[in-house]
Design an enzyme around this catalytic site. Structure first.
Site, PDB file in Angstrom:
ATOM      1  N   ASN A 162       0.798  -1.222   0.000  1.00  0.00           N
ATOM      2  CA  ASN A 162       0.000   0.000   0.000  1.00  0.00           C
ATOM      3  C   ASN A 162       0.837   1.281   0.000  1.00  0.00           C
ATOM      4  O   ASN A 162       0.356   2.325  -0.439  1.00  0.00           O
ATOM      5  CB  ASN A 162      -1.036  -0.013   1.130  1.00  0.00           C
ATOM      6  CG  ASN A 162      -0.432   0.006   2.498  1.00  0.00           C
ATOM      7  OD1 ASN A 162       0.708  -0.410   2.680  1.00  0.00           O
ATOM      8  ND2 ASN A 162      -1.175   0.487   3.479  1.00  0.00           N
ATOM      9  N   GLU A 261       4.816  -3.725  12.362  1.00  0.00           N
ATOM     10  CA  GLU A 261       3.839  -2.658  12.065  1.00  0.00           C
ATOM     11  C   GLU A 261       2.660  -3.353  11.393  1.00  0.00           C
ATOM     12  O   GLU A 261       2.745  -3.726  10.227  1.00  0.00           O
ATOM     13  CB  GLU A 261       4.464  -1.617  11.134  1.00  0.00           C
ATOM     14  CG  GLU A 261       5.627  -0.847  11.740  1.00  0.00           C
ATOM     15  CD  GLU A 261       5.189   0.169  12.786  1.00  0.00           C
ATOM     16  OE1 GLU A 261       3.980   0.441  12.874  1.00  0.00           O
ATOM     17  OE2 GLU A 261       6.048   0.668  13.517  1.00  0.00           O
ATOM     18  N   CYS A 295      -3.133   1.704   6.677  1.00  0.00           N
ATOM     19  CA  CYS A 295      -3.315   1.080   7.998  1.00  0.00           C
ATOM     20  C   CYS A 295      -3.927   2.076   8.982  1.00  0.00           C
ATOM     21  O   CYS A 295      -4.596   1.690   9.932  1.00  0.00           O
ATOM     22  CB  CYS A 295      -1.987   0.564   8.518  1.00  0.00           C
ATOM     23  SG  CYS A 295      -0.713   1.840   8.520  1.00  0.00           S
ATOM     24  N   GLU A 469       8.406   2.995  14.373  1.00  0.00           N
ATOM     25  CA  GLU A 469       9.253   3.440  13.269  1.00  0.00           C
ATOM     26  C   GLU A 469       9.185   4.958  13.205  1.00  0.00           C
ATOM     27  O   GLU A 469       8.158   5.553  13.521  1.00  0.00           O
ATOM     28  CB  GLU A 469       8.763   2.839  11.947  1.00  0.00           C
ATOM     29  CG  GLU A 469       9.037   1.335  11.879  1.00  0.00           C
ATOM     30  CD  GLU A 469       8.731   0.718  10.527  1.00  0.00           C
ATOM     31  OE1 GLU A 469       7.788   1.174   9.854  1.00  0.00           O
ATOM     32  OE2 GLU A 469       9.447  -0.220  10.141  1.00  0.00           O
TER      33      GLU A 469
HETATM   34  P1  NAP Z   1       0.392  -8.987   4.048  1.00  0.00           P
HETATM   35  O1  NAP Z   1      -0.441  -9.905   3.248  1.00  0.00           O
HETATM   36  O2  NAP Z   1       0.588  -9.297   5.489  1.00  0.00           O
HETATM   37  O3  NAP Z   1       1.797  -8.930   3.284  1.00  0.00           O
HETATM   38  C1  NAP Z   1       2.824  -8.058   3.691  1.00  0.00           C
HETATM   39  C2  NAP Z   1       4.152  -8.595   3.202  1.00  0.00           C
HETATM   40  O4  NAP Z   1       4.397  -9.852   3.826  1.00  0.00           O
HETATM   41  C3  NAP Z   1       4.243  -8.822   1.704  1.00  0.00           C
HETATM   42  O5  NAP Z   1       5.542  -8.500   1.276  1.00  0.00           O
HETATM   43  C4  NAP Z   1       3.998 -10.318   1.596  1.00  0.00           C
HETATM   44  O6  NAP Z   1       4.568 -10.892   0.459  1.00  0.00           O
HETATM   45  C5  NAP Z   1       4.711 -10.810   2.833  1.00  0.00           C
HETATM   46  N1  NAP Z   1       4.277 -12.115   3.315  1.00  0.00           N
HETATM   47  C6  NAP Z   1       3.076 -12.702   3.194  1.00  0.00           C
HETATM   48  N2  NAP Z   1       3.082 -13.891   3.841  1.00  0.00           N
HETATM   49  C7  NAP Z   1       4.314 -14.041   4.371  1.00  0.00           C
HETATM   50  C8  NAP Z   1       4.932 -15.047   5.161  1.00  0.00           C
HETATM   51  N3  NAP Z   1       4.291 -16.131   5.561  1.00  0.00           N
HETATM   52  N4  NAP Z   1       6.219 -14.860   5.525  1.00  0.00           N
HETATM   53  C9  NAP Z   1       6.887 -13.755   5.147  1.00  0.00           C
HETATM   54  N5  NAP Z   1       6.346 -12.766   4.424  1.00  0.00           N
HETATM   55  C10 NAP Z   1       5.070 -12.903   4.044  1.00  0.00           C
HETATM   56  O7  NAP Z   1      -0.136  -7.498   3.998  1.00  0.00           O
HETATM   57  P2  NAP Z   1      -0.564  -6.645   2.749  1.00  0.00           P
HETATM   58  O8  NAP Z   1      -1.872  -7.129   2.263  1.00  0.00           O
HETATM   59  O9  NAP Z   1       0.571  -6.563   1.776  1.00  0.00           O
HETATM   60  O10 NAP Z   1      -0.697  -5.203   3.393  1.00  0.00           O
HETATM   61  C11 NAP Z   1      -1.839  -4.753   4.023  1.00  0.00           C
HETATM   62  C12 NAP Z   1      -1.688  -4.874   5.527  1.00  0.00           C
HETATM   63  O11 NAP Z   1      -0.545  -4.163   5.956  1.00  0.00           O
HETATM   64  C13 NAP Z   1      -2.867  -4.249   6.271  1.00  0.00           C
HETATM   65  O12 NAP Z   1      -3.241  -5.079   7.338  1.00  0.00           O
HETATM   66  C14 NAP Z   1      -2.284  -2.939   6.790  1.00  0.00           C
HETATM   67  O13 NAP Z   1      -2.920  -2.420   7.932  1.00  0.00           O
HETATM   68  C15 NAP Z   1      -0.886  -3.342   7.074  1.00  0.00           C
HETATM   69  N6  NAP Z   1      -0.035  -2.151   7.125  1.00  0.00           N
HETATM   70  C16 NAP Z   1       0.399  -1.721   8.332  1.00  0.00           C
HETATM   71  C17 NAP Z   1       1.166  -0.578   8.424  1.00  0.00           C
HETATM   72  C18 NAP Z   1       1.663  -0.088   9.743  1.00  0.00           C
HETATM   73  O14 NAP Z   1       2.560   0.753   9.745  1.00  0.00           O
HETATM   74  N7  NAP Z   1       1.157  -0.547  10.875  1.00  0.00           N
HETATM   75  C19 NAP Z   1       1.504   0.134   7.264  1.00  0.00           C
HETATM   76  C20 NAP Z   1       1.029  -0.325   6.042  1.00  0.00           C
HETATM   77  C21 NAP Z   1       0.261  -1.478   5.981  1.00  0.00           C
HETATM   78  P3  NAP Z   1       3.694 -11.185  -0.846  1.00  0.00           P
HETATM   79  O15 NAP Z   1       3.251  -9.877  -1.358  1.00  0.00           O
HETATM   80  O16 NAP Z   1       4.640 -11.856  -1.749  1.00  0.00           O
HETATM   81  O17 NAP Z   1       2.544 -12.051  -0.413  1.00  0.00           O
END
Ligand code: NAP
Length: 488
Positions: A162, A261, A295, A469
């Site tokens: 995102n 995060e 997020c 962060e």
């Molecule tokens: P996600 O599905 O958890 O994926 C995040 C990252 O983790 C991607 O690079 C993904 O790779 C990787 N990943 C997935 N499964 C993994 C595993 N088992 N082991 C290691 N890495 C793995 O999240 P998203 O859909 O990309 O992002 C949306 C989420 O991020 C939302 O929940 C949002 O709130 C959160 N977010 C939080 C913050 C914060 O600062 N708190 C900021 C931004 C976003 P692939 O793409 O290859 O699957």
């Protein structure tokens, strides 16, 4: 390849990104991961699919570069980050366009992200030369206490789609400032920005192996292998709470330090004494930055009875007037969602809420045609037990709930496993601060729709994460304190 040939040309040309995995300062060609424009579903490029051997090569490269980088004077590390910051600004328009193409966000949002992302390099260039230490006298009088902060070691950085640039710089900036070498694994949907950033980093003088970037279709296997390697001492993850839990369990096997995060479910509270126009302006920013794919996005609007109807009316007018389109088109204010799965998830949440009695004021159905478009949507009269009140929506949906008392608003705001961000609108600052104190959340915005700032500690309470962060604390996430008991 010169930057000029990368930027300002047709990003749909896969050859531009076929130089591939960035390991040890070299581009290792490959393919296997198509990157899709979510506004058209066209394939923009294909990036390499790292194998387990590639991941181990990246750890080797980070290890080979580690000793020199940690011994590089802080001033020099800062200057590299400062140059990288400047290069991002010099190429900000091209970077914004690239982000918009692969993520879908509207250009103004993408430009905002580039500025925000670059600022982490400037901020940590400034912090690199101010790493704190400590000196005290032991209370017993027997000795002195000296505390040094050392780079923690090789860091694996995993980022979501995102904010393809900012989530990377928010980790790379402090890690490099601290003296760590890193392996970045960007999200599969948005890897092009990460590779573009790596090119800029090389141009800024980041030595080979200090920053490595790899994309993979097997993130679990590869991350687990890297975490099992004793040379890796840090995992910094930004993504969903579900994956965060899995990674914490994996990191426990080697007791690897984790910064997490994770997801959010931000409440946005509007009290009767708030300035309605300001609350609506703030609501639009808190909800619609990145089309709701943030997020920190306001997920639940709690509005006190006296302002409730006027707020819903004003919000509906503003949401319905937004221009939807391809992110790179100048008039676009709302781009597509990231995937068709994201659209289906949002649609299920909306349909379920309506089936349970929520009133739909605008939007409410995916848009037909190519691309993953969902229109800005406003609901009120949403039942508190509807799924939409508890799930992270991650889309342009404003769900509005009515409340009567301050205590009720705080109770409702806290009725979630998440605790990342919250917004409070009130004309009475002491009330706003009191309410903010009562909300279980890492960040509270008062009479503002935006809180992200590289100079501030960003992070969540409860199941929204561990650590912070940004700010002056962000660098310490990449450092290990070492205590010397000294008898002079
Ligand atoms: P996600 O599905 O958890 O994926 C995040 C990252 O983790 C991607 O690079 C993904 O790779 C990787 N990943 C997935 N499964 C993994 C595993 N088992 N082991 C290691 N890495 C793995 O999240 P998203 O859909 O990309 O992002 C949306 C989420 O991020 C939302 O929940 C949002 O709130 C959160 N977010 C939080 C913050 C914060 O600062 N708190 C900021 C931004 C976003 P692939 O793409 O290859 O699957």
């Amino acid at each position: 390849m010169k930057l000029d040939t990368i930027f300002g040309v047709d990003y749909a040309d896969p050859a531009l990104h076929a130089r591939g995995l960035y390991i040890g300062g070299e581009w290792l060609p490959g393919n296997g991961i198509p990157v899709v424009d979510p506004a058209t579903t066209d394939v923009l490029a294909e990036v390499p699919d790292a194998s387990m051997a590639d991941a181990m090569r990246a750890v080797d490269a980070a290890e080979a570069a580690a000793a020199d980088w940690r011994a590089t004077p802080a001033r020099q590390r800062a200057e590299v980050l400062q140059r990288w910051f400047q290069l991002m600004l010099d190429h900000s328009e091209e970077l914004a366009r690239l982000i918009s193409l692969e993520n879908g966000k509207a250009l103004p949002d993408a430009r905002g992200e580039v500025a925000y992302a670059a600022e982490f390099f400037r901020w940590y260039a400034e912090e690199a030369v101010r790493i704190p230490g400590e000196f005290r006298h032991a209370p017993s009088g027997a000795n002195s206490i000296l505390v040094d902060h050392e780079p923690i070691g090789i860091a694996v950085l995993i980022t979501p789609w995102n904010f393809p640039a900012a989530m990377a710089t928010r980790k790379i900036g402090p890690a490099l400032a601290a003296g760590c070498t890193v392996i970045l694994k960007p999200a599969s949907e948005t890897p092009l920005t990460a590779y573009a950033m790596a090119r800029l980093g090389a141009e800024a003088g980041v030595p080979p192996g200090v920053v490595n970037v790899l994309t993979t279709t097997q993130p679990a296997a590869i991350t687990n292998a890297m975490l099992a390697d004793p040379r890796v001492r840090k995992l910094s993850f930004t993504g969903s709470t579900g994956i965060g839990r899995i990674l914490l369990a994996e990191a426990a096997k080697t007791v690897t330090s984790c910064s997490m995060e994770l997801g959010g479910n931000a409440p946005f509270l509007v009290f009767d004494d708030a300035n309605l126009a300001a609350a609506l302006d703030g609501a639009m920013v808190a909800k619609m930055r990145n089309a709701g794919e943030a997020c920190t996005a306001a997920n639940r609007f709690y509005v006190q009875s006296g302002l409730h109807d006027a707020f819903v009316d004003g919000l509906t007018k503003r949401m319905a007037a937004l221009q939807i389109g391809h992110g790179t088109e100048t008039e676009t204010q709302v781009g597509p969602m990231i995937t068709t799965a994201a659209v289906s998830k949002i649609d299920r949440l909306v349909s379920d809420a309506v089936a349970q009695g929520a009133r739909l004021h605008t939007g409410g159905k995916p848009l037909p045609g190519n691309g993953y478009f969902y229109p800005p949507t406003v609901l009120d009269n949403v039942p508190h037990d509807a799924n939409i009140a508890h799930a992270e929506i991650f889309g342009p949906i404003a769900a509005v709930y009515r409340f009567e008392t301050e205590a009720e608003a705080i109770r409702l705001a806290n009725d979630t496993e998440y605790g990342l961000a919250a917004y409070v609108y009130s004309g009475d600052l002491s009330r706003a601060l009191r309410v903010g104190k009562g909300i279980e959340s890492g960040m509270i915005a008062i009479n503002r729709g935006l809180m992200s700032d590289p100079a501030a500690p960003f992070g969540g309470a409860k199941q929204s994460g561990l650590g912070r962060e940004g700010g002056i604390t962000g660098i310490l996430e990449f450092m290990e304190p070492k205590y010397f008991a000294v008898d002079f």
